[in-house]
Design a protein around this motif. Structure first.
Motif, PDB file in Angstrom:
ATOM      1  N   SER A 102       0.092  10.852   8.062  1.00 35.20           N
ATOM      2  CA  SER A 102      -0.346   9.783   7.216  1.00 35.20           C
ATOM      3  C   SER A 102      -0.752   8.668   8.184  1.00 35.20           C
ATOM      4  CB  SER A 102       0.691   9.308   6.221  1.00 35.20           C
ATOM      5  OG  SER A 102       1.866   8.791   6.928  1.00 35.20           O
ATOM      6  N   VAL A 103      -1.841   7.816   7.659  1.00 35.15           N
ATOM      7  CA  VAL A 103      -2.353   6.623   8.482  1.00 35.15           C
ATOM      8  C   VAL A 103      -2.226   5.551   7.622  1.00 35.15           C
ATOM      9  CG1 VAL A 103      -3.484   7.937  10.054  1.00 35.15           C
ATOM     10  CG2 VAL A 103      -4.647   7.284   7.663  1.00 35.15           C
ATOM     11  N   GLY A 104      -2.307   4.237   8.245  1.00 32.64           N
ATOM     12  CA  GLY A 104      -2.085   3.031   7.613  1.00 32.64           C
ATOM     13  C   GLY A 104      -2.688   1.685   8.302  1.00 32.64           C
ATOM     14  N   MET A 105      -2.844   0.742   7.784  1.00 33.34           N
ATOM     15  CA  MET A 105      -2.956  -0.482   8.651  1.00 33.34           C
ATOM     16  C   MET A 105      -2.208  -1.706   7.844  1.00 33.34           C
ATOM     17  SD  MET A 105      -6.751  -2.601   9.344  1.00 33.34           S
ATOM     18  CE  MET A 105      -6.654  -4.110  10.150  1.00 33.34           C
ATOM     19  N   THR A 106      -1.462  -2.539   8.617  1.00 34.64           N
ATOM     20  CA  THR A 106      -0.860  -3.564   8.093  1.00 34.64           C
ATOM     21  C   THR A 106      -1.122  -4.824   8.690  1.00 34.64           C
ATOM     22  OG1 THR A 106       1.060  -2.234   7.334  1.00 34.64           O
ATOM     23  CG2 THR A 106       1.613  -4.375   7.493  1.00 34.64           C
ATOM     24  N   CYS A 107      -1.277  -6.068   8.125  1.00 34.96           N
ATOM     25  CA  CYS A 107      -1.315  -7.354   8.661  1.00 34.96           C
ATOM     26  C   CYS A 107      -0.311  -8.136   8.473  1.00 34.96           C
ATOM     27  CB  CYS A 107      -2.761  -7.867   8.483  1.00 34.96           C
ATOM     28  SG  CYS A 107      -4.095  -6.757   9.192  1.00 34.96           S
ATOM     29  N   SER A 108       0.396  -8.622   9.323  1.00 32.76           N
ATOM     30  CA  SER A 108       1.455  -9.739   9.178  1.00 32.76           C
ATOM     31  C   SER A 108       1.262 -11.079   9.622  1.00 32.76           C
ATOM     32  CB  SER A 108       2.723  -9.176   9.929  1.00 32.76           C
ATOM     33  OG  SER A 108       3.103  -7.976   9.499  1.00 32.76           O
ATOM     34  N   LEU A 120       6.073 -14.198   7.835  1.00 32.75           N
ATOM     35  CA  LEU A 120       5.845 -14.961   6.679  1.00 32.75           C
ATOM     36  C   LEU A 120       5.652 -14.179   5.482  1.00 32.75           C
ATOM     37  CD1 LEU A 120       3.874 -18.237   7.917  1.00 32.75           C
ATOM     38  CD2 LEU A 120       6.286 -17.961   7.450  1.00 32.75           C
ATOM     39  N   GLY A 121       4.951 -12.830   5.685  1.00 34.32           N
ATOM     40  CA  GLY A 121       4.783 -11.945   4.528  1.00 34.32           C
ATOM     41  C   GLY A 121       3.579 -11.135   5.183  1.00 34.32           C
ATOM     42  N   ASN A 122       3.370  -9.964   4.603  1.00 35.20           N
ATOM     43  CA  ASN A 122       2.330  -9.233   5.102  1.00 35.20           C
ATOM     44  C   ASN A 122       1.615  -8.297   3.900  1.00 35.20           C
ATOM     45  OD1 ASN A 122       3.881  -6.351   4.285  1.00 35.20           O
ATOM     46  ND2 ASN A 122       5.267  -7.276   5.684  1.00 35.20           N
ATOM     47  N   ALA A 123       0.432  -7.588   4.193  1.00 39.29           N
ATOM     48  CA  ALA A 123      -0.214  -6.734   3.529  1.00 39.29           C
ATOM     49  C   ALA A 123      -0.790  -5.463   4.126  1.00 39.29           C
ATOM     50  CB  ALA A 123      -1.406  -7.604   2.804  1.00 39.29           C
ATOM     51  N   SER A 124      -0.837  -4.730   3.263  1.00 38.75           N
ATOM     52  CA  SER A 124      -1.271  -3.298   3.697  1.00 38.75           C
ATOM     53  C   SER A 124      -2.731  -2.769   3.087  1.00 38.75           C
ATOM     54  CB  SER A 124      -0.206  -2.046   3.666  1.00 38.75           C
ATOM     55  OG  SER A 124       0.857  -2.496   4.020  1.00 38.75           O
ATOM     56  N   ALA A 125      -3.528  -1.942   3.972  1.00 42.28           N
ATOM     57  CA  ALA A 125      -4.718  -1.468   3.407  1.00 42.28           C
ATOM     58  C   ALA A 125      -4.535  -0.047   2.666  1.00 42.28           C
ATOM     59  CB  ALA A 125      -5.710  -1.327   4.616  1.00 42.28           C
ATOM     60  N   ILE A 126      -5.227   0.453   2.134  1.00 43.70           N
ATOM     61  CA  ILE A 126      -4.889   1.700   1.526  1.00 43.70           C
ATOM     62  C   ILE A 126      -6.120   2.637   1.806  1.00 43.70           C
ATOM     63  CG2 ILE A 126      -3.756   0.714  -0.451  1.00 43.70           C
ATOM     64  CD1 ILE A 126      -6.079   1.160  -2.271  1.00 43.70           C
TER      65      ILE A 126
END
Length: 200
Positions: A102-108, A120-126
């Motif tokens: 599986s692969v992904g991308m997360t920015c924090s 402070l928080g993060n979000a992920s790409a799908i």
């Protein structure tokens, strides 16, 4: 922010139309000759691959993320950059999973200037579509990421998970890496797939 201007000619009249073009905050997003600006995370190594490019460009390549040992089950490479919080951002990339299941991308987001301390928080790409004919899988934010107001820096990581069972054939001469290209992080609420970032 760049401004993209298009001239439309119709019925003998010329009309100029300008639209805002979001800047990509990722350095070296298309791996034009090296992997400068990127850092391998624990258990991973990164290298430049001139033979794989998401745009089939002859002048650039991609970043290969490989594991350091057979005991490594998470691949990851990241980049830290300065950005002020309080606005919406969208991000994404193209990846070839290779050895990864599986692969992904997360920015924090971080309050520090160098992506240190507690996020402070993060979000992920799908995954935002099927692989193209060359195996590149698009990753995109499903909705914009509102950076918390105290944000001063963001770390974006492209990741792969090798949790057993490994992708068939990998230990016996199959793919030994995953690959990333066309990495984006830009201001605005428009999904990355519709933004006009500079690519090869």
């Amino acid at each position: 922010m760049r401004i993209l201007c298009i001239t439309v000619i119709a019925a003998g009249l010329a009309a100029g139309m300008c639209t805002a073009r979001a800047d990509n905050l990722i350095a070296n997003p298309n791996f034009s000759g090296d992997v400068a600006g990127w850092t391998a995370d624990t258990g991973s190594t990164i290298s430049y691959d001139a033979n794989l490019d998401a745009n089939a460009s002859g002048t650039s390549g991609s970043m290969a993320v490989s594991r350091t040992s057979v005991d490594t089950f998470n691949l990851s490479a990241h980049q830290c950059f300065s950005v002020a919080g309080g606005s919406d951002f969208s991000f994404g990339a193209k990846v070839i999973p290779g050895i990864a299941n599986s692969v992904g991308m997360t920015c924090s987001a971080f309050a520090s200037l160098d992506c240190t301390g507690k996020p402070l928080g993060n979000a992920s790409a799908i995954i935002a579509g099927s692989p193209d004919p060359n195996g590149w899988v698009p990753l995109r934010t499903e909705s914009p990421y509102l950076l918390p107001a105290p944000t001063q820096s963001v770390a974006c990581a492209v990741t792969g998970n090798l949790s057993p069972p490994l992708r068939a054939g990998s230990p016996q001469g199959g793919p030994s890496s995953m690959w990333a290209d066309n990495v984006f992080f830009g201001a605005g609420t428009t999904p990355v797939s519709l933004q006009g970032f500079d690519i090869d």
